[in-house]
Motif scaffolding. Structure first.
Motif, PDB file in Angstrom:
ATOM      1  N   SER A 133       0.972  -1.020   0.081  1.00 27.67           N
ATOM      2  CA  SER A 133      -0.069   0.072   0.002  1.00 27.67           C
ATOM      3  C   SER A 133       0.817   1.448  -0.018  1.00 27.67           C
ATOM      4  O   SER A 133       2.178   1.091   0.227  1.00 27.67           O
ATOM      5  CB  SER A 133      -0.760   0.133   1.289  1.00 27.67           C
ATOM      6  OG  SER A 133      -1.885  -0.833   1.220  1.00 27.67           O
ATOM      7  N   PHE A 145      -3.894  -1.744  -5.028  1.00 25.84           N
ATOM      8  CA  PHE A 145      -4.737  -0.803  -5.205  1.00 25.84           C
ATOM      9  C   PHE A 145      -4.897  -0.293  -6.786  1.00 25.84           C
ATOM     10  O   PHE A 145      -6.062  -0.093  -7.218  1.00 25.84           O
ATOM     11  CB  PHE A 145      -4.302   0.341  -4.425  1.00 25.84           C
ATOM     12  CG  PHE A 145      -5.281   1.679  -4.355  1.00 25.84           C
ATOM     13  CD1 PHE A 145      -6.387   1.402  -4.413  1.00 25.84           C
ATOM     14  CD2 PHE A 145      -4.604   2.857  -4.548  1.00 25.84           C
ATOM     15  CE1 PHE A 145      -7.376   2.489  -4.290  1.00 25.84           C
ATOM     16  CE2 PHE A 145      -5.430   3.902  -4.325  1.00 25.84           C
ATOM     17  CZ  PHE A 145      -6.755   3.864  -4.189  1.00 25.84           C
ATOM     18  N   THR A 188      -2.490   8.138   0.954  1.00 31.29           N
ATOM     19  CA  THR A 188      -3.682   8.166  -0.002  1.00 31.29           C
ATOM     20  C   THR A 188      -4.593   9.268   0.339  1.00 31.29           C
ATOM     21  O   THR A 188      -5.194  10.151  -0.324  1.00 31.29           O
ATOM     22  CB  THR A 188      -4.405   6.953   0.088  1.00 31.29           C
ATOM     23  OG1 THR A 188      -3.406   5.891  -0.387  1.00 31.29           O
ATOM     24  CG2 THR A 188      -5.426   6.783  -1.198  1.00 31.29           C
TER      25      THR A 188
HETATM   26  N1  ASP Z   1      -3.687   3.128  -0.241  1.00 28.51           N
HETATM   27  C1  ASP Z   1      -4.964   2.734  -0.784  1.00 28.51           C
HETATM   28  C2  ASP Z   1      -5.879   3.195   0.247  1.00 28.51           C
HETATM   29  O1  ASP Z   1      -5.514   3.795   1.449  1.00 28.51           O
HETATM   30  C3  ASP Z   1      -5.128   1.290  -0.842  1.00 28.51           C
HETATM   31  C4  ASP Z   1      -4.738   0.223   0.335  1.00 28.51           C
HETATM   32  O2  ASP Z   1      -4.385   1.049   1.298  1.00 28.51           O
HETATM   33  O3  ASP Z   1      -5.396  -0.736   0.542  1.00 28.51           O
HETATM   34  O4  ASP Z   1      -7.317   3.316   0.164  1.00 28.51           O
END
Ligand code: ASP
Ligand code: MG
Length: 451
Positions: free
Chosen positions: A38, A193, A44
């Motif tokens: 991630s 993702f 994000t």
């Molecule tokens: N970075 C993305 C999110 O925070 C995907 C993940 O972490 O699963 O949604």
């Protein structure tokens, strides 16, 4: 033939240099040849803030936010003494981010397609740095290669919530599978993702989609296991914040895990498990902070099948009751009701019926949907009761075990139960209680069945 194992690390396992190095040593001990990561924790969300900022008027704030992200990632590079190629790559990704943000700033519009391009920077940054971390930890006798998930994880063009195209993904992943099967000194690092359409446009699987990516990759390369490393040491019998006695479940079936997720447990999303379950690949959930703790295995079947494996709670439920005397001895009434639910894409969690009424639970916000309620009103008298919690016992043979209802009602004592729902599934028995009694009901049932 070498065994293929996939490991996925969430944002907290990528948080800083220490977390990344710790995660790299987990890959080492658990021999995971393909790692899916991630974005670093908070990134994000920061990118989401950036997209909002970019549609505003302060260009300075925009640049400042990107600079913060750049610094955060460069600091990790400094701490792990990364090669210049890595820091250059971080700089390049941040310039790409600035270009994209500028586009949004001038257009004052952020399309779903643009959003996915921006989101992708988070995972591309973390995976770039993690590739270097892993190489350092594994040493020079193995090769750690960065791969761009977008070359393999092909999706439809439903931006922000794209669906994987399984056959295309399998074709593209064949080469990874062949390499890993024959070369045990090859390791890969890729992004969760994100994916790409056949036409080459960047997509994402929806927030929190990295677990799903790991499951998709695991299926496509025929992995023998998929490890999901987070910051909790597995799936607990119930939310430990509600019930300090909650214990880690060591083994659970896919079916039970899906029921737990649907009925409120904050564990792997059921769609996440679909590829793994379809291909019978066991999934391990553990904490990269406590890698030696036993964690949870999710498998097709499990040796022990307790009556109650876990207890979940789903808050903010509204009970909708529809009554119509002409329903008595009539037919087709449920079909009419469900047509309305289908038209509005609203799902029901629990349902019971009597001769002239039907009671269903939906999320609270559904009752604010005026036109939906209006349409239901054309079918009968409607009663809405908000703020309930649906408390579910998840386990095995729940619908055929004698005496379970008695034990439940004894367990919850004088907590008032508004509705029960049982019989449809061998795995599930639900009680609907006032939200203010929800935690208490979970504690009482945990005491009665699990403690
Ligand atoms: N970075 C993305 C999110 O925070 C995907 C993940 O972490 O699963 O949604
Ligand atoms: Mg996450």
């Amino acid at each position: 033939m070498a065994k293929i194992k996939v490991a996925k690390f969430g944002g907290t396992s990528m948080a800083d240099a220490k977390a990344m190095l710790r995660s790299a040593s987990v890959v080492n001990t658990h021999q995971a040849n393909l790692t899916v990561v991630s974005a670093t924790s908070g990134t994000t969300n920061k990118l989401e803030e950036l997209m909002a900022l970019a549609q505003g008027n302060s260009f300075e704030n925009l640049e400042k936010t990107i600079e913060e992200l750049r610094e955060k990632h460069l600091n990790i590079c400094i701490e792990i003494q990364a090669d210049k190629i890595i820091t250059d790559r971080v700089d390049q990704l941040c310039r790409e981010l600035l270009t994209l943000a500028k586009g949004i700033y001038f257009l004052k519009e952020c399309t779903p397609k643009a959003k996915d391009r921006i989101y992708s920077i988070g995972e591309r940054l973390s995976s770039t740095i993690f590739t270097e971390c892993l190489q350092q930890v594994l040493g020079p006798t193995v090769t750690v290669s960065f791969i761009d998930a977008r070359d393999f994880l092909i999706t439809d063009s439903n931006f922000n919530k794209a669906k994987p195209l399984t056959d295309e993904i399998k074709n593209r992943c064949q080469i990874l599978k062949d390499t890993l099967e024959t070369n045990s000194s090859q390791y890969y690092v890729t992004q969760g993702f994100i994916g790409k359409t056949i036409e080459g446009e960047t997509t994402t699987l929806g927030r929190g989609g990295s677990d799903y990516s790991a499951s998709i990759f695991g299926e496509a390369i025929n992995a023998t296991e998929i490890q999901i490393w987070t910051d909790v040491a597995g799936i607990a019998t119930t939310d430990p914040r509600i019930c300090p006695n909650a214990k880690i479940i060591h083994e659970i079936t896919f079916k039970e895990a899906a029921e737990m997720a649907i009925f409120g447990a904050k564990i792997l999303h059921p769609t996440t498990l679909v590829p793994a379950r379809r291909s019978s690949i066991p999934v391990f959930v553990g904490s990269s902070y406590e890698p030696d703790a036993p964690g949870t295995w999710i498998k097709e079947t499990s040796e022990n099948k307790p009556l109650v494996r876990g207890i979940t709670k789903k808050d903010n439920q509204t009970l909708i009751t529809i009554s119509n005397p002409s329903m008595a001895h009539a037919h087709g009434f449920l079909a009419l009701i469900f047509k309305v639910f289908e038209a509005y894409d609203i799902s029901v969690d629990a349902i019971t019926t009597s001769e002239i009424s039907v009671a269903m639970t939906v999320e609270n916000r559904v009752s604010q949907n005026a036109s939906f309620i209006q349409e239901l009103e054309s079918l009968g008298k409607i009663k809405l009761e908000e703020n309930y919690s649906l408390v579910s016992l998840i386990g095995n043979k729940i619908n055929t075990t004698p005496g379970i209802a008695n034990k439940i009602f004894q367990g919850i004592g004088d907590t008032n139960v508004r509705m029960i729902c049982q019989g449809a599934s061998v795995h599930n028995f639900c009680v609907l209680v006032r939200q203010e009694n929800g935690n208490q009901a979970v504690q009482q049932l945990h005491r009665a069945f699990i403690d």
